[in-house]
Design a protein around this motif. Structure first.
Motif, PDB file in Angstrom:
ATOM      1  N   THR A 347       1.026  -1.478   0.250  1.00  0.00           N
ATOM      2  CA  THR A 347       0.270   0.484  -0.173  1.00  0.00           C
ATOM      3  C   THR A 347       0.714   1.495  -0.118  1.00  0.00           C
ATOM      4  N   GLY A 348       2.019   0.839   0.175  1.00  0.00           N
ATOM      5  CA  GLY A 348       2.859   2.608  -0.411  1.00  0.00           C
ATOM      6  C   GLY A 348       3.293   3.349   1.282  1.00  0.00           C
ATOM      7  N   VAL A 349       3.127   4.500   0.219  1.00  0.00           N
ATOM      8  CA  VAL A 349       3.036   5.677   1.584  1.00  0.00           C
ATOM      9  C   VAL A 349       1.985   6.547   0.914  1.00  0.00           C
ATOM     10  N   ALA A 350       1.852   7.662   1.796  1.00  0.00           N
ATOM     11  CA  ALA A 350       1.314   9.013   1.320  1.00  0.00           C
ATOM     12  C   ALA A 350       1.964  10.638   2.306  1.00  0.00           C
ATOM     13  N   TYR A 351       1.771  11.421   1.073  1.00  0.00           N
ATOM     14  CA  TYR A 351       2.865  12.360   1.744  1.00  0.00           C
ATOM     15  C   TYR A 351       2.398  12.722   3.053  1.00  0.00           C
ATOM     16  N   ARG A 352       2.991  13.659   3.708  1.00  0.00           N
ATOM     17  CA  ARG A 352       2.322  13.762   5.550  1.00  0.00           C
ATOM     18  C   ARG A 352       2.013  15.382   4.653  1.00  0.00           C
ATOM     19  N   ARG A 353       1.045  15.070   5.687  1.00  0.00           N
ATOM     20  CA  ARG A 353      -0.208  16.200   5.804  1.00  0.00           C
ATOM     21  C   ARG A 353       0.433  17.318   5.850  1.00  0.00           C
ATOM     22  N   LEU A 354       0.624  18.864   6.040  1.00  0.00           N
ATOM     23  CA  LEU A 354       1.379  19.997   6.851  1.00  0.00           C
ATOM     24  C   LEU A 354       0.548  19.983   8.110  1.00  0.00           C
ATOM     25  N   GLY A 355      -0.875  20.269   7.952  1.00  0.00           N
ATOM     26  CA  GLY A 355      -1.159  20.398   8.976  1.00  0.00           C
ATOM     27  C   GLY A 355      -1.724  21.703   9.679  1.00  0.00           C
ATOM     28  N   ILE A 356      -1.943  22.649   8.315  1.00  0.00           N
ATOM     29  CA  ILE A 356      -2.178  23.871   8.957  1.00  0.00           C
ATOM     30  C   ILE A 356      -3.344  24.186   8.197  1.00  0.00           C
ATOM     31  N   ASP A 357      -4.166  25.075   8.908  1.00  0.00           N
ATOM     32  CA  ASP A 357      -5.662  24.589   8.735  1.00  0.00           C
ATOM     33  C   ASP A 357      -5.811  25.628   7.506  1.00  0.00           C
ATOM     34  N   SER A 358      -5.335  26.982   7.131  1.00  0.00           N
ATOM     35  CA  SER A 358      -5.214  27.906   5.893  1.00  0.00           C
ATOM     36  C   SER A 358      -4.908  26.839   4.354  1.00  0.00           C
ATOM     37  N   VAL A 359      -4.008  25.959   5.152  1.00  0.00           N
ATOM     38  CA  VAL A 359      -3.631  24.984   3.263  1.00  0.00           C
ATOM     39  C   VAL A 359      -4.783  24.411   3.144  1.00  0.00           C
ATOM     40  N   PRO A 438      16.641  26.916   1.191  1.00  0.00           N
ATOM     41  CA  PRO A 438      16.570  26.018   2.208  1.00  0.00           C
ATOM     42  C   PRO A 438      16.642  27.253   3.071  1.00  0.00           C
ATOM     43  N   CYS A 439      16.121  25.851   4.378  1.00  0.00           N
ATOM     44  CA  CYS A 439      16.108  26.219   5.631  1.00  0.00           C
ATOM     45  C   CYS A 439      14.548  27.293   5.664  1.00  0.00           C
ATOM     46  N   ALA A 440      13.407  26.997   5.237  1.00  0.00           N
ATOM     47  CA  ALA A 440      11.839  27.150   4.631  1.00  0.00           C
ATOM     48  C   ALA A 440      11.033  26.231   4.762  1.00  0.00           C
ATOM     49  N   GLU A 441       9.818  27.327   5.492  1.00  0.00           N
ATOM     50  CA  GLU A 441       8.378  26.366   6.057  1.00  0.00           C
ATOM     51  C   GLU A 441       7.029  26.913   5.647  1.00  0.00           C
ATOM     52  N   VAL A 442       6.487  26.392   5.515  1.00  0.00           N
ATOM     53  CA  VAL A 442       4.905  27.268   5.201  1.00  0.00           C
ATOM     54  C   VAL A 442       4.317  27.241   6.459  1.00  0.00           C
ATOM     55  N   VAL A 443       3.709  28.157   7.000  1.00  0.00           N
ATOM     56  CA  VAL A 443       3.231  28.126   7.763  1.00  0.00           C
ATOM     57  C   VAL A 443       1.714  28.800   7.126  1.00  0.00           C
ATOM     58  N   GLU A 444       1.157  29.344   6.475  1.00  0.00           N
ATOM     59  CA  GLU A 444       0.167  30.344   6.459  1.00  0.00           C
ATOM     60  C   GLU A 444      -0.101  30.084   4.972  1.00  0.00           C
ATOM     61  N   ALA A 445      -1.742  30.153   4.659  1.00  0.00           N
ATOM     62  CA  ALA A 445      -1.627  30.573   2.944  1.00  0.00           C
ATOM     63  C   ALA A 445      -3.018  31.315   2.867  1.00  0.00           C
ATOM     64  N   GLY A 446      -3.568  31.702   2.003  1.00  0.00           N
ATOM     65  CA  GLY A 446      -4.465  33.002   2.172  1.00  0.00           C
ATOM     66  C   GLY A 446      -4.977  32.554   0.244  1.00  0.00           C
ATOM     67  N   GLY A 447      -5.977  33.542   0.759  1.00  0.00           N
ATOM     68  CA  GLY A 447      -7.134  33.141  -1.024  1.00  0.00           C
ATOM     69  C   GLY A 447      -8.652  33.112  -0.782  1.00  0.00           C
ATOM     70  N   GLN A 448      -9.304  33.804  -1.958  1.00  0.00           N
ATOM     71  CA  GLN A 448     -10.957  32.946  -1.904  1.00  0.00           C
ATOM     72  C   GLN A 448     -11.183  33.297  -3.020  1.00  0.00           C
ATOM     73  N   PRO A 449     -11.358  31.645  -2.893  1.00  0.00           N
ATOM     74  CA  PRO A 449     -11.237  30.778  -2.361  1.00  0.00           C
ATOM     75  C   PRO A 449     -10.509  30.291  -2.667  1.00  0.00           C
ATOM     76  N   THR A 450      -9.833  30.587  -3.703  1.00  0.00           N
ATOM     77  CA  THR A 450      -8.602  29.805  -4.550  1.00  0.00           C
ATOM     78  C   THR A 450      -6.915  30.292  -4.102  1.00  0.00           C
ATOM     79  N   LEU A 451      -5.785  29.616  -3.581  1.00  0.00           N
ATOM     80  CA  LEU A 451      -5.306  29.737  -3.153  1.00  0.00           C
ATOM     81  C   LEU A 451      -4.616  31.717  -4.156  1.00  0.00           C
ATOM     82  N   GLU A 452      -4.133  32.198  -3.284  1.00  0.00           N
ATOM     83  CA  GLU A 452      -3.405  33.867  -3.842  1.00  0.00           C
ATOM     84  C   GLU A 452      -1.925  33.825  -3.013  1.00  0.00           C
TER      85      GLU A 452
END
Length: 564
Positions: A347-359, A438-452
């Motif tokens: 069954t392989g693996v799934a990508y780990r979820r980021l777990g940030i609500d806005s994403v 490098p040394c970077a991670e996503v912490v929030e996302a926004g847009g209505q309704p699609t990502l902006e």
């Protein structure tokens, strides 16, 4: 719409290339130029007029500039076109040391010997493969297998379109007010007397339905009859049940059925698993020009079917009941059970979820887990971000760079070299549309309704910056698909299945560990990414899938001896 263009730059051997490409003239606009400058000007005119360019072919020696500079210029004009260098035999060997490194860097897609006579099918095999790849990833399909009627931004419709793309089935979306949309909806309205909820899917087989999940689409397209699915057939026990159809599961199905074992393969959605989402796998043995995950999966599926494997696409496995004392194992689904003498967990693996609500709220609306090849077309001329440092992330970035204005890879480590294959690291470094942060991670996302936009944090300084983003592609590590596996099958702390000597010694039988790919439960095997200690590479997964079949034979022989 005008035919797609095949552009040839042939200053010295135009007679050869014009003759060889005459076979494509019925469906492509084949144009031959005598210089790099003339071809560049023509490509610019085609693009300005909204035309499509499928393929660029050039000789390796040009009169007005080095061919590699010309190819670079053409790439800037038509980044989605496939690029071929066709060297005359007088130059092929002499230039090979100069030309081959360009393949690894992605400067061009193929380096071929100019045809030396009629019907050079090796040459044309390469050309048709590249045209097929272009047609599958760039062009709108001329003939569609499925029509998806959807209104506005709908994550489910995006998922359905991606499913069809991964299955190699051309599909197109239509608004409900379009001519096609009205026609499709009218068929359901006539039956029910009211307008159906969207999305609605119409297939080439004539089936039209409002659907609520990708799995439902998979079942409708590939059939869900219990009799076909060997569900609840009294007294029937298959030799092997393969759960999951990524590279490991497909290889197990091919080798098991080719050796005469009755084989059933379960897949909840699209065949191919995580590898099936890859736009181009460049380091798989035997494919020097690379192969897309979709094509690798579909070819393997067809190969397994040819030997007799029965695929249950759209069937989600809910549980495994291990058999004891020679009794068959039972695979549980919502529609019944399949009895099997051996089970291969793949069954392989799934990508780990980021777990940030806005994403998470924008998944399917500009945010995608995995490469989402079908979404790449929507990023043309815009800025996108890829999160992840593995090969899948690198392959996604290369593919997206054909469409997007810029692609930025975000990785928590200081560099990609720790986690990504060298050939991809070098190709990304050469690609002027791709940047690595490098040394970077996503912490929030926004847009209505699609990502902006997205907010990115520097993990070392804590500084947060905000960036416009038309797409966010998340390829974050791996979590195993093991929720359906019972406690009797040992797993490690992260949930991966333990096999062979990795099984705790206290659980060995008669002081001996299980076979190399066998779990603690006799007759239950694990192969590919779901197995603890696996390499997490496509070729390694396929190798384990093939290697598990001799172990299945040994298990079946043990059962036969016990019955005598």
């Amino acid at each position: 719409m005008p035919d797609p263009v095949i552009a040839l730059c042939a200053p010295y051997h135009h007679d050869v290339l014009e003759t060889q490409f005459a076979r494509y003239a019925a469906e492509y606009d084949v144009r031959c130029h005598r210089s790099a400058a003339a071809m560049t000007a023509d490509l610019q005119e085609v693009r300005a007029a909204g035309g499509r360019v499928a393929l660029l072919v050039t000789e390796s020696v040009l009169p007005d500039e080095p061919f590699y500079e010309a190819v670079r210029d053409w790439r800037a004009v038509v980044p989605t076109a496939r690029r071929v260098v066709a060297a005359h035999w007088d130059h092929f060997l002499r230039q090979s040391d100069e030309l081959r490194p360009g393949l690894a860097l992605g400067k061009y897609d193929a380096y071929l010997l100019l045809p030396r006579g009629a019907r050079d099918e090796e040459f044309h095999t390469a050309i048709t493969e590249l045209l097929s790849d272009w047609g599958a990833t760039v062009a709108d399909p001329e003939v569609v297998t499925a029509k998806i009627v959807t209104d506005g931004d709908d994550p489910l419709a995006v998922g359905i379109k991606d499913f069809f793309d991964r299955m190699g089935l051309p599909a197109r979306t239509y608004p409900p007010g379009s001519e096609v949309g009205r026609h499709v909806l009218a068929r359901l309205t006539e039956e029910s007397g009211e307008r159906p909820a969207l999305p609605v899917v119409a297939t080439a087989q004539g089936d039209v339905a409002a659907v609520t999940s990708v799995r439902e689409v998979a079942r409708r397209v590939h059939g869900s009859s219990p009799s076909h699915a060997v569900i609840d057939r009294p007294g029937e026990t298959v030799d092997v049940a393969v759960v999951g159809t990524g590279p490991a599961g497909l290889a197990a199905a091919v080798y098991a059925s080719s050796e005469g074992l009755s084989t059933v393969a379960f897949e909840a959605e699209a065949v191919g698993g995580q590898a099936g989402t890859s736009s181009m796998i460049r380091n798989y043995l035997g494919f020097p020009r690379g192969i897309s995950g979709m094509r690798l999966a579909q070819r393997s599926r067809n190969q397994a079917m040819r030997f007799g494997t029965r695929f249950l696409t759209g069937w989600s496995v809910e549980g495994l009941v291990p058999g004891h004392d020679g009794a068959p194992h039972r695979i549980r689904t919502e529609d019944g059970e399949v009895a099997a003498r051996a089970v291969v967990v793949a069954t392989g693996v799934a990508y780990r979820r980021l777990g940030i609500d806005s994403v998470e709220d924008r998944v399917g609306l500009g945010v995608h887990y995995g490469a989402a090849v079908s979404a790449a077309r929507e990023t043309e001329g815009r800025d996108v971000y890829v999160v992840g440092g593995g090969n899948s992330a690198g392959q996604a970035a290369v593919h997206l760079s054909r469409f997007a204005r810029s692609v930025t890879i975000l990785v928590r480590r200081r560099s990609l070299s720790e986690t990504m294959s060298d050939y991809l690291v070098r190709e990304l470094a050469y690609n002027d549309r791709v940047a690595v942060r490098p040394c970077a991670e996503v912490v929030e996302a926004g847009g209505q309704p699609t990502l902006e936009w997205i907010a990115v944090e520097d993990v070392e300084t804590g500084a947060v910056t905000r960036h416009e983003a038309a797409g966010l592609f998340l390829l974050l590590g791996a979590a195993p698909h093991c929720d359906w596996i019972p406690p009797e099958v040992c797993r490690d702390a992260r949930g991966f299945v333990l096999t062979g000597r990795d099984v705790p010694a206290a659980l060995w039988r008669d002081g001996m560990p299980p076979a190399g790919l066998e779990s603690v439960v006799p007759g239950v095997f694990a192969a590919g990414d779901v197995r603890a200690g696996s390499m997490k590479r496509v070729a390694a997964a396929a190798g384990e899938g093939a290697s598990v079949v001799p172990l299945v034979h040994n298990h079946l022989a043990t059962l036969a001896r016990a019955r005598t």
